[in-house]
Write an enzyme that holds these catalytic residues in place. Structure first.
Site, PDB file in Angstrom:
ATOM      1  N   ARG A  51       6.069  -5.541  15.336  1.00 26.86           N
ATOM      2  CA  ARG A  51       5.144  -4.652  14.300  1.00 26.86           C
ATOM      3  C   ARG A  51       4.123  -4.056  14.718  1.00 26.86           C
ATOM      4  O   ARG A  51       4.147  -2.416  14.771  1.00 26.86           O
ATOM      5  CB  ARG A  51       4.594  -5.442  13.053  1.00 26.86           C
ATOM      6  CG  ARG A  51       4.151  -4.809  12.041  1.00 26.86           C
ATOM      7  CD  ARG A  51       4.106  -4.726  10.562  1.00 26.86           C
ATOM      8  NE  ARG A  51       3.463  -6.277  10.379  1.00 26.86           N
ATOM      9  CZ  ARG A  51       2.415  -7.089  11.006  1.00 26.86           C
ATOM     10  NH1 ARG A  51       1.468  -6.220  11.052  1.00 26.86           N
ATOM     11  NH2 ARG A  51       2.257  -7.845  10.681  1.00 26.86           N
ATOM     12  N   TYR A 103      12.192  18.754  -0.141  1.00 25.65           N
ATOM     13  CA  TYR A 103      12.804  17.494  -0.338  1.00 25.65           C
ATOM     14  C   TYR A 103      12.220  16.729  -1.810  1.00 25.65           C
ATOM     15  O   TYR A 103      11.187  16.186  -1.603  1.00 25.65           O
ATOM     16  CB  TYR A 103      12.425  16.064   1.013  1.00 25.65           C
ATOM     17  CG  TYR A 103      13.820  15.032   1.061  1.00 25.65           C
ATOM     18  CD1 TYR A 103      14.921  14.998   1.409  1.00 25.65           C
ATOM     19  CD2 TYR A 103      12.737  14.072   0.732  1.00 25.65           C
ATOM     20  CE1 TYR A 103      15.666  14.851   1.061  1.00 25.65           C
ATOM     21  CE2 TYR A 103      13.902  13.236   0.753  1.00 25.65           C
ATOM     22  CZ  TYR A 103      15.085  13.068   0.858  1.00 25.65           C
ATOM     23  OH  TYR A 103      16.239  12.460   1.121  1.00 25.65           O
ATOM     24  N   ASP A 175       5.845  18.915   7.593  1.00 28.15           N
ATOM     25  CA  ASP A 175       7.377  18.364   7.225  1.00 28.15           C
ATOM     26  C   ASP A 175       8.080  18.787   8.335  1.00 28.15           C
ATOM     27  O   ASP A 175       8.816  20.127   8.288  1.00 28.15           O
ATOM     28  CB  ASP A 175       7.801  18.275   6.041  1.00 28.15           C
ATOM     29  CG  ASP A 175       9.002  16.955   5.859  1.00 28.15           C
ATOM     30  OD1 ASP A 175       9.745  17.405   7.387  1.00 28.15           O
ATOM     31  OD2 ASP A 175      10.026  16.723   5.044  1.00 28.15           O
TER      32      ASP A 175
HETATM   33  C1  LIG Z   1      15.570  13.287   4.361  1.00 25.94           C
HETATM   34  C2  LIG Z   1      13.997  13.807   4.693  1.00 25.94           C
HETATM   35  C3  LIG Z   1      13.146  13.556   4.362  1.00 25.94           C
HETATM   36  C4  LIG Z   1      12.867  11.929   4.065  1.00 25.94           C
HETATM   37  O1  LIG Z   1      13.443  11.232   5.100  1.00 25.94           O
HETATM   38  P1  LIG Z   1      14.162  10.326   5.205  1.00 25.94           P
HETATM   39  O2  LIG Z   1      14.656   9.403   6.050  1.00 25.94           O
HETATM   40  O3  LIG Z   1      15.423  10.168   3.913  1.00 25.94           O
HETATM   41  O4  LIG Z   1      13.499   8.539   4.189  1.00 25.94           O
HETATM   42  C5  LIG Z   1      12.009  14.324   4.227  1.00 25.94           C
HETATM   43  N1  LIG Z   1      11.773  15.189   4.482  1.00 25.94           N
HETATM   44  C6  LIG Z   1      13.069  16.405   4.319  1.00 25.94           C
HETATM   45  C7  LIG Z   1      12.637  17.440   4.863  1.00 25.94           C
HETATM   46  C8  LIG Z   1      14.116  15.457   4.662  1.00 25.94           C
HETATM   47  O5  LIG Z   1      14.999  16.158   4.457  1.00 25.94           O
END
Ligand SMILES: *Cc1c(COP(=O)(O)O)cnc(C)c1O
Length: 390
Positions: A51, A103, A175
């Site tokens: 972990r 998202y 992001d």
């Molecule tokens: C899919 C996505 C997420 C979340 O990711 P997961 O792997 O599905 O938990 C966050 N931000 C964006 C822009 C995404 O496309």
């Protein structure tokens, strides 16, 4: 030659630290062992427990850090686990300003989970960076940006927003899922942390769920590492290996995704039933953030009724009707009823996600097959609309 002087494509293929010389294996082994022999009680100079650190995950984490031009990389069980771990750096009472086109799952975590723990959120459009400035309170500690955004592909100036944050001691997280580090590198523009859903372009084949955080700051790296271990939402060894494997072709895939998506955006803008096309750089929009390519996502608005929109979404054969994005396979999605169904309808409308919105994740198939497929769906749509309204 040091790793720093190598170029993106080479790092993506060769940076995975090969942890043992025993076999001479060219690719990183999948280390499944949960625990490791130590030399003496309390010895934590090497691996101790998976972990906390695992050699396969480490190989991925160091590659991610190198590709984002950062220092410390961390891999998580999903993109949302990465979001959650990043938000755990804050404390109850803190205020976050986030871009509103997010998202759906990130919005849901902010609004439905983290608010309960005393975090407060303000959502702003953000295309004008002063939106962030105006929303700042004396409790603001974090700016959260998604650019290009999901699903409207809006672009936010990373340097401008993180500059506003830096002056006030506010951290900026970007992001970078849609762009990937091949297209833009937010840390170099002033962002403090980059977040990824590795389930999308990084892994690239719709076969793994994973997430990541990368930072250049030793202090933030230390904190994220502590929380990754303390919260325990890290990525498993097999998934780490899959993402590492996907990264090797990231540059090739992003070139083809972008080429195919550009062709499709032009095609869509010529269709009578399409009222707007959302695609970075479309309509002579300039690409901010040093974006090298537009990426593989295209959204568009159909100017037909909801039933006809549904008919269209079910009429493609190469584009598969499915959630998610970023794989070599093309997908079609109806955000209002699929990926963004978790966003309350009034907020969805307010943010510009109408019932006529379609989002395409354009894959790396042959462009002519993709165009033929859309042409077929528009034929079905025209037949439906003419039948309904003679
Ligand atoms: C899919 C996505 C997420 C979340 O990711 P997961 O792997 O599905 O938990 C966050 N931000 C964006 C822009 C995404 O496309």
């Amino acid at each position: 030659m040091s790793e720093r002087t190598r170029r993106f494509e080479t790092i993506a293929i060769q940076s995975g630290e090969v942890p043992e010389d025993q076999t001479g294996a060219v690719t990183t082994p999948i280390h499944l062992s949960t625990t490791y022999r130590v030399a003496y009680p309390g010895d934590d100079s090497g691996y101790v427990y998976s972990r906390s650190a695992n050699p396969t995950r480490r190989a991925l984490e160091s590659t991610l850090a190198a590709l984002e031009n950062g220092k410390h990389g961390f891999a998580f069980a999903s993109g949302l686990a990465a979001v959650s771990t990043a938000l755990h750096l804050l404390k109850s009472g803190d205020h976050i300003v986030a871009s509103s086109d997010l998202y759906g799952g990130t919005h849901r975590q902010f609004d439905k989970v983290l608010r309960k723990f005393g975090l407060d959120f303000t959502f702003v459009d953000g295309r004008d960076p002063s939106d962030f400035e105006k929303a700042v309170t004396d409790r603001t500690t974090l700016f959260w940006i998604e650019t290009p955004s999901n699903p409207l592909l809006r672009l936010i100036n990373i340097a401008a927003v993180s500059g506003i944050g830096r002056q006030r001691g506010i951290l900026t997280v970007v992001d970078n899922t849609f762009a990937t580090p091949y297209i833009q590198q937010p840390l170099g523009l002033g962002a403090d942390v980059v977040m990824h859903s590795a389930s999308k372009y990084l892994a690239g084949h719709c076969d793994v769920i994973g997430g990541a955080l990368v930072t250049s700051s030793d202090e933030l790296g230390e904190k994220i590492g502590f929380h990754q271990n303390a919260l325990g939402a890290m990525l498993g060894p097999f998934e780490s290996w899959l993402v590492l494997r996907g990264l090797k072709t990231l540059s090739l895939r992003m070139e083809r995704h972008s080429y195919n998506a550009s062709r499709i955006a032009s095609y869509l803008s010529e269709q009578d039933s399409v009222s707007s096309v959302m695609f970075p750089g479309h309509d002579n929009e300039s690409l901010p953030n040093g974006m090298k390519l537009p990426g593989g996502m295209v959204s568009f608005e159909l100017n037909v009724d909801f039933e006809a929109v549904k008919t269209f979404a079910c009429a493609t054969r190469v584009f598969v009707l499915a959630e998610s994005l970023g794989g070599v396979e093309s997908l079609i999605n109806h955000p209002a009823s699929m990926t963004h169904a978790s966003v309350p309808p009034d907020i969805r409308k307010q943010n510009g996600i109408g019932d006529g919105l379609i989002r395409l994740s354009v894959g790396t198939e042959h462009i002519d097959d993709l165009l033929d497929d859309l042409e077929g769906a528009f034929k079905v749509l025209r037949a439906t609309v003419t039948r309904d309204r003679p």
